[in-house]
Design an enzyme around this catalytic site. Structure first.
Site, PDB file in Angstrom:
ATOM      1  N   GLU A  60       0.694  -1.164  -0.055  1.00 26.42           N
ATOM      2  CA  GLU A  60       0.145   0.228  -0.007  1.00 26.42           C
ATOM      3  C   GLU A  60       0.863   1.270  -0.004  1.00 26.42           C
ATOM      4  O   GLU A  60       1.922   1.144   0.811  1.00 26.42           O
ATOM      5  CB  GLU A  60      -1.071  -0.053   1.130  1.00 26.42           C
ATOM      6  CG  GLU A  60      -1.903  -1.058   1.216  1.00 26.42           C
ATOM      7  CD  GLU A  60      -3.160  -0.979   0.405  1.00 26.42           C
ATOM      8  OE1 GLU A  60      -3.025   0.181  -0.563  1.00 26.42           O
ATOM      9  OE2 GLU A  60      -4.160  -1.476   0.385  1.00 26.42           O
ATOM     10  N   ARG A 289       0.728  13.532 -11.306  1.00 24.41           N
ATOM     11  CA  ARG A 289       0.803  11.997 -11.421  1.00 24.41           C
ATOM     12  C   ARG A 289       0.808  11.225 -12.735  1.00 24.41           C
ATOM     13  O   ARG A 289      -0.266  11.625 -13.400  1.00 24.41           O
ATOM     14  CB  ARG A 289      -0.407  11.488 -10.226  1.00 24.41           C
ATOM     15  CG  ARG A 289      -0.432  10.398 -10.203  1.00 24.41           C
ATOM     16  CD  ARG A 289       0.805   9.670  -9.176  1.00 24.41           C
ATOM     17  NE  ARG A 289       0.537   8.330  -8.670  1.00 24.41           N
ATOM     18  CZ  ARG A 289       0.086   7.683  -7.701  1.00 24.41           C
ATOM     19  NH1 ARG A 289      -0.784   8.745  -7.134  1.00 24.41           N
ATOM     20  NH2 ARG A 289      -0.256   6.688  -7.467  1.00 24.41           N
TER      21      ARG A 289
END
Length: 481
Positions: A60, A289
């Site tokens: 994660e 991003r």
């Protein structure tokens, strides 16, 4: 007998917090460690300690793992409020492997204090790093616990149990093992991988609990039941299964504002701003991003070139000459700047430091973005979200100074438009546009529509109060267009 009584009184006074000792000076005590004091409970030194460990699904991201801490911390807060005969510690899992750190897999077991200032969190609940826990108890725990959300209809049955108890493998815990052919006196029969394959933790008992709503309050109630019996420590596997807490829950528990960045990293960011921007507050910052977001069609990421052109337009609109870029593709973005915007190259700035860990560089990036006059992010990115969270805590949370770059098809994609709190199809500012005229004339109609569209995130997702732990000033905010 009197001598023993005097010794006991001396020890009692030594352990009590300063406000109970009525002393002018906080003399360090040989009995109670000053870095091991739970400031929320005056009688902490005399209570038995219980420990709550947790981790998340392996791989994660850094910012998601940061979010999970709030969920587990809230459960520990409820525990300490509900059951006051013991004091419950939150044990922070070490950082070993995080997806966005790429190949930087390490068994270094990086501590949270490398990234964050933990003093604020320690004012609310007792906290310790896993290294300290392991030093005292080894890689062992009394209970290994995981949670699973019920999907579908609750099974009909005669009894009225609030949840179901299943075998741990039903919670899809990877790396789970039951040791066989053990000696009779072996207590820790179960073993699971812990915190991004940092190590294996062994437990005496294990359970998987299935319920509709795995909230922090539900977790605290199940932990309370377990701790009432012969258990001093519990490992929660996959703490990310706990639901996100409501903002008012964090505010009521004083947990809204407990993870300031490390002072060293803040100072590093401040020095960058001083050196490159002369401490100017009127610089633009952005988060671009690309790496994995390109593969997700619903995110509709705009090409690098048009993204940079829109940032230049916003910069001129804000009467600035500075753009700080935080991105997961620095080489690609720099290449596009060199090839498509050589005349504007001196406006763009990037932070780089090979001496720091990848996670530390990311935090310095976030802090530089947090300090900027205007931030342009991506509503689908947790990295952007945490920058806006930080900006809210230093008085820069107004919507007109926290923008979104918008999805590339924002002018025609009605489903995409619903994901923003507001979308403005504004007229282009002629003064700002004039400085980009040659580039603008070559744009397609789609690119021109993208350039003039301003998107806003939902402000209620973020803190509404300015932090007492963070440095920053409020500023007057006006409409962008």
């Amino acid at each position: 007998m009197k001598g023993r009584a005097h010794i006991w009184v001396a020890l009692l006074l030594a352990c009590l917090p300063p406000r109970f000792r009525n002393l002018d000076k906080d003399v360090s005590s040989p009995v109670c460690r000053t870095d091991d004091v739970y400031t929320g409970d005056a009688f902490y030194p005399f209570k038995k300690k219980k420990y709550v460990l947790y981790d998340v699904h392996i791989g994660e991201g850094f910012n998601l793992q940061k979010e999970v801490l709030y969920r587990v911390a809230l459960a520990v807060y409820y525990l300490n409020q509900e059951e006051r005969t013991h004091v419950h510690y939150l044990v922070l899992p070490p950082w070993c492997y995080v997806t966005h750190w790429g190949r930087e897999r390490t068994n270094a077991r990086i501590k949270w204090s490398i990234f964050f200032n933990l003093k604020a969190l320690q004012n609310v609940i007792p906290v310790m790093e896993y290294a300290e826990y392991e030093g005292q108890f080894g890689p062992h725990t009394d209970y290994i616990l995981s949670y699973r959300h019920i999907i579908g209809e609750w099974p009909k049955r005669g009894d009225k149990k609030s949840f179901q108890v299943l075998k741990l493998d039903k919670c899809q815990v990877k790396g789970y093992k039951l040791k066989k052919n053990l000696r009779k006196n072996c207590d820790h029969k179960y073993s699971v991988e812990y915190s991004g394959k940092c190590t294996n933790v062994k437990g005496k008992k294990m359970e998987c609990l299935e319920f509709f709503f795995i909230t922090s309050h539900f977790v605290s109630s199940t932990l309370l039941d377990i701790f009432q019996y012969d258990a001093d420590s519990v490992l929660i596997k996959h703490g990310s299964n706990i639901l996100v807490a409501f903002m008012n829950e964090l505010v009521d528990a004083n947990l809204e504002d407990v993870l300031p960045y490390s002072e060293d990293l803040i100072n590093e960011g401040d020095q960058f701003v001083e050196k490159n921007f002369k401490s100017s507050k009127n610089y633009i910052s952005c988060h671009l991003r690309y790496t994995d977001f390109r593969k997700i069609s619903t995110y509709d990421v705009s090409p690098v070139g048009i993204s940079l052109l829109k940032l230049l337009y916003i910069m001129f609109l804000r009467k600035s000459t500075l753009i700080f870029v935080s991105t997961d593709e620095k080489k690609e973005v720099k290449k596009v700047i060199d090839s498509q915007f050589p005349q504007f190259k001196h406006f763009f700035f990037f932070y780089e430091n090979e001496k720091l860990h990848t996670g530390q560089v990311a935090i310095v990036d976030q802090w530089i973005c947090a300090r900027s006059g205007t931030f342009v992010g991506n509503i689908f990115s947790r990295f952007s979200m945490h920058i806006k969270w930080e900006r809210s805590l230093i008085g820069k949370g107004g919507p007109d100074h926290n923008l979104d770059l918008c999805g590339y098809s924002i002018s025609t994609n009605h489903e995409l438009r619903k994901k923003y709190s507001d979308v403005q199809d504004a007229h282009l500012d002629e003064e700002a546009l004039q400085k980009l005229r040659p580039l603008y004339m070559r744009l397609s109609q789609k690119d021109r529509d993208f350039l003039r569209t301003i998107c806003y995130d939902f402000a209620h997702y973020y803190p509404q109060n300015v932090s007492i732990y963070r440095r920053g000033e409020r500023r007057e905010e006006g409409r962008l267009m």
